[in-house]
Enzyme design. Structure first.
Site, short mmCIF file in Angstrom:
data_model
loop_
_atom_site.label_atom_id
_atom_site.label_comp_id
_atom_site.label_asym_id
_atom_site.label_seq_id
_atom_site.Cartn_x
_atom_site.Cartn_y
_atom_site.Cartn_z
N SER A 98 6.32 -1.74 12.59
CA SER A 98 5.82 -2.59 11.50
C SER A 98 6.96 -3.30 10.81
O SER A 98 6.93 -4.52 10.61
CB SER A 98 5.07 -1.74 10.47
OG SER A 98 3.91 -1.16 11.03
N ARG A 111 8.75 -3.77 2.46
CA ARG A 111 7.71 -2.78 2.20
C ARG A 111 6.52 -3.40 1.45
O ARG A 111 5.37 -3.00 1.64
CB ARG A 111 8.27 -1.60 1.40
CG ARG A 111 7.83 -0.26 1.96
CD ARG A 111 8.64 0.87 1.37
NE ARG A 111 9.11 1.71 2.43
CZ ARG A 111 8.43 2.75 2.92
NH1 ARG A 111 7.25 3.07 2.46
NH2 ARG A 111 8.94 3.47 3.88
N HIS A 152 4.54 -5.21 3.98
CA HIS A 152 3.83 -4.17 4.73
C HIS A 152 2.55 -3.74 4.01
O HIS A 152 1.51 -3.52 4.63
CB HIS A 152 4.78 -2.98 4.92
CG HIS A 152 4.22 -1.86 5.72
ND1 HIS A 152 3.96 -0.63 5.19
CD2 HIS A 152 3.87 -1.79 7.02
CE1 HIS A 152 3.49 0.17 6.13
NE2 HIS A 152 3.42 -0.51 7.25
#
Lengths: 209, 209
Positions: B16, B39, B42
């Site tokens: 990812s 992040r 994500h």
């Protein structure tokens, strides 16, 4: 007060929903699912979410019937469970996340899968006619579909909106094309998440916006 | 297994983050904040989030220093608190959300504000040098800025990413332009939310991706 802002919580909700309705093309969404779409747009701040939304024609009626009958809600993540507004639930419905169940790490290791997927298998017989909300893990959604396809318990409705870059879009496509004909709601592509899953459940839980 | 998908949790994270890095232009993000941006992307599934991201040059160092010193984390919503991965925190830092404190409804009524804003005022002296994560309520962020401007406790860092249509963009603009010079991170516009706030905290909590 140094800034000018609306401070009445109910007024903020009303104005938010009115703004969303004025800016969002809901014509492609089944009529009874438009309140769900509005709340999901509210959760992510993006009116174009609707273009990726896929709602099974029986999703709203199936989920509402199940919730009124007291169905439990199973979630893949504590954030989803945390986002479900308990006061909106029609029958004090239990909300479960088994990710921290002590059996999960050993199961995940034995089966060679994620903890999120292993936790799904612990939902057990209670999954029959339950409402599922998956907002985080594609592996949990894949595992759920495999479990149902293998003759496991059938939930009444699946809100399947895992977010992300690896497997998320694929797991949601699998849900949309699932031959088992379980009423579902999903968001095509990478978008999704715990807040979106919880917002859909909150909209399904009570008809009043 | 009926579907083909990655089942190794660590491998999913690695893939990812690699996908995000290959698709996302991080050049405008301060170098030490790029892991935070990754992040947050994500958490929402959208690489273009970065174009709305605003990070104060001292945000990462200030938040990390505070967290390592044991600073508490104050959140406006239980979903944010629920999304903070406790195992990543460097000093077993306490994570607080006071939204369900019994004093909140009366305070909100007396002050004519939201419960989210009233709860902020209960953070008290512990807010000094704490880390704040606001992912839901614009009124909580406005109230926090007013409280600091009025000489109240100064947090070490503010992650301010409320989501939505009424007040969210305005509260985040106020944070970005706040004259008090508290290190902050925000996302311009309507996007934000609990998952994004928690993801920023999780990235700040540990240097290792």
């Amino acid at each position: 007060r140094r800034y000018e802002y609306e401070t009445d919580g109910a007024a903020i909700y009303r104005a938010s929903f009115a703004t969303i309705r004025s800016e969002t093309d809901l014509s492609a969404v089944p009529e009874d699912a438009r309140v769900i779409a509005v709340r999901m747009v509210h959760a992510c701040g993006q009116t174009d979410l609707v273009r990726d939304l896929v709602v099974h024609p029986q999703l709203v009626s199936a989920a509402r019937t199940a919730l009124r009958a007291g169905a439990p809600i199973f979630t893949d993540a504590h954030m989803v469970a945390s986002g479900v507004t308990r006061a909106r639930l029609p029958a004090d419905n239990p909300v479960h996340c088994l990710l921290r169940d002590e059996r999960v790490p050993a199961l995940a290791h034995r089966w060679g899968t994620t903890r999120s997927a292993a936790a799904v298998s612990l939902w057990g017989a209670e999954l029959e006619d339950a409402v599922v909300a998956i907002g985080n893990a594609p592996t949990a959604l894949f595992h759920l579909l495999e479990l149902i396809a293998d003759g496991g318990p059938r939930p009444a409705a699946i809100v399947g909106v895992p977010v992300g870059f690896i497997g998320a879009a694929e797991s949601k496509a699998a849900l949309a094309e699932f031959p088992g004909d379980v009423p579902f709601l999903t968001v095509r592509g990478r978008r999704g998440g715990s807040a979106m899953a919880a917002s859909a459940i909150n909209a399904l839980a009570r008809e009043q916006e």
